[in-house]
Design a protein around this motif. Structure first.
Motif, mmCIF file in Angstrom:
data_model
loop_
_atom_site.group_PDB
_atom_site.id
_atom_site.type_symbol
_atom_site.label_atom_id
_atom_site.label_comp_id
_atom_site.label_asym_id
_atom_site.label_seq_id
_atom_site.Cartn_x
_atom_site.Cartn_y
_atom_site.Cartn_z
ATOM 1 N N LYS A 143 0.848 -1.190 0.000
ATOM 2 C CA LYS A 143 0.000 0.000 0.000
ATOM 3 C C LYS A 143 0.881 1.236 0.000
ATOM 4 C CE LYS A 143 -4.020 -1.821 2.354
ATOM 5 N NZ LYS A 143 -4.917 -1.681 3.495
ATOM 6 N N LYS A 144 0.509 2.175 -0.830
ATOM 7 C CA LYS A 144 1.243 3.436 -0.876
ATOM 8 C C LYS A 144 0.824 4.284 0.313
ATOM 9 C CE LYS A 144 1.553 3.456 -5.870
ATOM 10 N NZ LYS A 144 1.145 4.138 -7.101
ATOM 11 N N GLU A 145 1.788 4.935 0.902
ATOM 12 C CA GLU A 145 1.483 5.792 2.041
ATOM 13 C C GLU A 145 0.787 7.053 1.554
ATOM 14 O OE1 GLU A 145 4.773 6.591 4.585
ATOM 15 O OE2 GLU A 145 5.486 4.530 4.447
ATOM 16 N N THR A 146 -0.382 7.299 2.104
ATOM 17 C CA THR A 146 -1.124 8.489 1.716
ATOM 18 C C THR A 146 -0.947 9.547 2.798
ATOM 19 O OG1 THR A 146 -3.120 7.627 2.768
ATOM 20 C CG2 THR A 146 -2.840 7.186 0.426
ATOM 21 N N THR A 147 -0.720 10.747 2.358
ATOM 22 C CA THR A 147 -0.598 11.842 3.307
ATOM 23 C C THR A 147 -1.995 12.351 3.633
ATOM 24 O OG1 THR A 147 -0.349 13.403 1.497
ATOM 25 C CG2 THR A 147 1.674 12.547 2.476
#
Length: 119
Positions: free
Chosen positions: A32-36
Protein backbone atom coordinates in the motif's frame (compact mmCIF):
# COMPACT_ATOMS: atom_id res chain seq x y z
CA UNK A 1 -26.06 -38.20 -24.34
CA UNK A 2 -22.81 -40.05 -23.93
CA UNK A 3 -19.29 -38.76 -24.74
CA UNK A 4 -17.28 -40.55 -27.38
CA UNK A 5 -15.46 -43.46 -25.81
CA UNK A 6 -12.36 -42.82 -27.88
CA UNK A 7 -11.57 -39.42 -26.34
CA UNK A 8 -12.60 -40.29 -22.77
CA UNK A 9 -9.02 -40.29 -21.34
CA UNK A 10 -8.09 -37.05 -23.09
CA UNK A 11 -11.30 -35.38 -21.89
CA UNK A 12 -10.63 -36.52 -18.31
CA UNK A 13 -7.07 -35.13 -18.46
CA UNK A 14 -8.39 -31.80 -19.82
CA UNK A 15 -10.97 -31.49 -17.01
CA UNK A 16 -8.32 -32.36 -14.41
CA UNK A 17 -5.93 -29.66 -15.76
CA UNK A 18 -8.68 -27.04 -15.78
CA UNK A 19 -9.57 -27.81 -12.17
CA UNK A 20 -5.91 -27.69 -11.14
CA UNK A 21 -5.39 -24.31 -12.89
CA UNK A 22 -8.45 -22.80 -11.26
CA UNK A 23 -7.13 -23.70 -7.80
CA UNK A 24 -3.82 -21.88 -8.32
CA UNK A 25 -3.96 -18.36 -6.91
CA UNK A 26 -2.20 -15.97 -9.24
CA UNK A 27 -2.97 -12.81 -7.29
CA UNK A 28 -0.10 -10.90 -5.78
CA UNK A 29 -0.16 -8.66 -2.75
CA UNK A 30 0.89 -5.11 -3.55
CA UNK A 31 2.35 -2.77 -0.98
CA UNK A 32 0.00 0.00 0.00
CA UNK A 33 1.24 3.44 -0.88
CA UNK A 34 1.48 5.79 2.04
CA UNK A 35 -1.12 8.49 1.72
CA UNK A 36 -0.60 11.84 3.31
CA UNK A 37 -3.58 13.13 5.24
CA UNK A 38 -5.51 15.98 3.69
CA UNK A 39 -5.64 17.76 7.02
CA UNK A 40 -5.00 21.48 6.54
CA UNK A 41 -2.91 22.12 9.64
CA UNK A 42 -2.25 20.47 12.96
CA UNK A 43 -2.74 23.66 14.90
CA UNK A 44 -6.14 25.20 15.46
CA UNK A 45 -6.63 28.62 13.99
CA UNK A 46 -7.01 31.38 16.54
CA UNK A 47 -9.48 34.18 16.07
CA UNK A 48 -8.22 37.71 15.64
CA UNK A 49 -9.88 40.82 16.93
CA UNK A 50 -13.06 41.63 14.98
CA UNK A 51 -11.93 45.12 13.96
CA UNK A 52 -8.43 43.98 13.02
CA UNK A 53 -9.86 41.22 10.82
CA UNK A 54 -12.24 43.68 9.13
CA UNK A 55 -9.26 45.89 8.21
CA UNK A 56 -7.43 42.92 6.74
CA UNK A 57 -10.53 41.91 4.79
CA UNK A 58 -10.97 45.43 3.37
CA UNK A 59 -7.35 45.41 2.19
CA UNK A 60 -7.88 42.03 0.54
CA UNK A 61 -11.00 43.26 -1.23
CA UNK A 62 -9.11 46.33 -2.46
CA UNK A 63 -6.65 43.97 -4.10
CA UNK A 64 -9.35 41.79 -5.69
CA UNK A 65 -13.12 42.47 -5.81
CA UNK A 66 -14.33 38.84 -5.48
CA UNK A 67 -13.04 36.14 -3.11
CA UNK A 68 -14.03 32.54 -2.47
CA UNK A 69 -14.29 31.44 1.16
CA UNK A 70 -11.43 28.97 0.76
CA UNK A 71 -9.13 31.71 -0.51
CA UNK A 72 -10.06 33.99 2.38
CA UNK A 73 -9.38 31.24 4.92
CA UNK A 74 -5.92 30.74 3.42
CA UNK A 75 -5.11 34.44 3.22
CA UNK A 76 -6.31 35.37 6.73
CA UNK A 77 -5.55 32.06 8.50
CA UNK A 78 -8.84 32.33 10.39
CA UNK A 79 -11.52 29.70 11.11
CA UNK A 80 -14.07 29.43 8.30
CA UNK A 81 -17.08 29.83 10.61
CA UNK A 82 -15.66 33.03 12.12
CA UNK A 83 -15.01 34.44 8.65
CA UNK A 84 -18.56 33.62 7.58
CA UNK A 85 -19.93 35.71 10.45
CA UNK A 86 -17.99 38.77 9.29
CA UNK A 87 -18.71 38.09 5.62
CA UNK A 88 -22.46 37.97 6.27
CA UNK A 89 -22.29 41.41 7.90
CA UNK A 90 -20.30 43.36 5.30
CA UNK A 91 -20.20 41.27 2.15
CA UNK A 92 -22.72 39.66 -0.15
CA UNK A 93 -22.48 36.13 -1.53
CA UNK A 94 -22.82 35.70 -5.30
CA UNK A 95 -24.97 32.67 -6.03
CA UNK A 96 -25.19 33.13 -9.80
CA UNK A 97 -23.29 34.68 -12.66
CA UNK A 98 -19.65 34.80 -13.58
CA UNK A 99 -18.53 35.33 -9.97
CA UNK A 100 -20.53 32.40 -8.63
CA UNK A 101 -19.68 31.19 -5.10
CA UNK A 102 -17.66 34.28 -4.22
CA UNK A 103 -18.08 37.19 -1.83
CA UNK A 104 -17.96 40.86 -2.75
CA UNK A 105 -18.35 44.05 -0.78
CA UNK A 106 -21.94 45.26 -0.26
CA UNK A 107 -22.73 48.62 -1.90
CA UNK A 108 -23.47 50.20 1.51
CA UNK A 109 -20.13 48.99 2.86
CA UNK A 110 -18.32 50.36 -0.18
CA UNK A 111 -19.60 53.87 0.53
CA UNK A 112 -18.58 53.74 4.20
CA UNK A 113 -15.12 52.42 3.28
CA UNK A 114 -14.65 55.14 0.67
CA UNK A 115 -15.69 57.79 3.19
CA UNK A 116 -13.17 56.59 5.76
CA UNK A 117 -10.41 56.40 3.15
CA UNK A 118 -11.18 59.96 1.97
CA UNK A 119 -10.74 61.30 5.50
Amino acid sequence: MEPHKENMEEYGRLCHERTKESMIKNRQIQDKKETTPVKQSDMKRTRRDHGELEDIMFKLFERQPNWALKQLVQETDQPAQFLKEILNELYEYNKRGTNQRTYELKPASRKSVEDTLAE
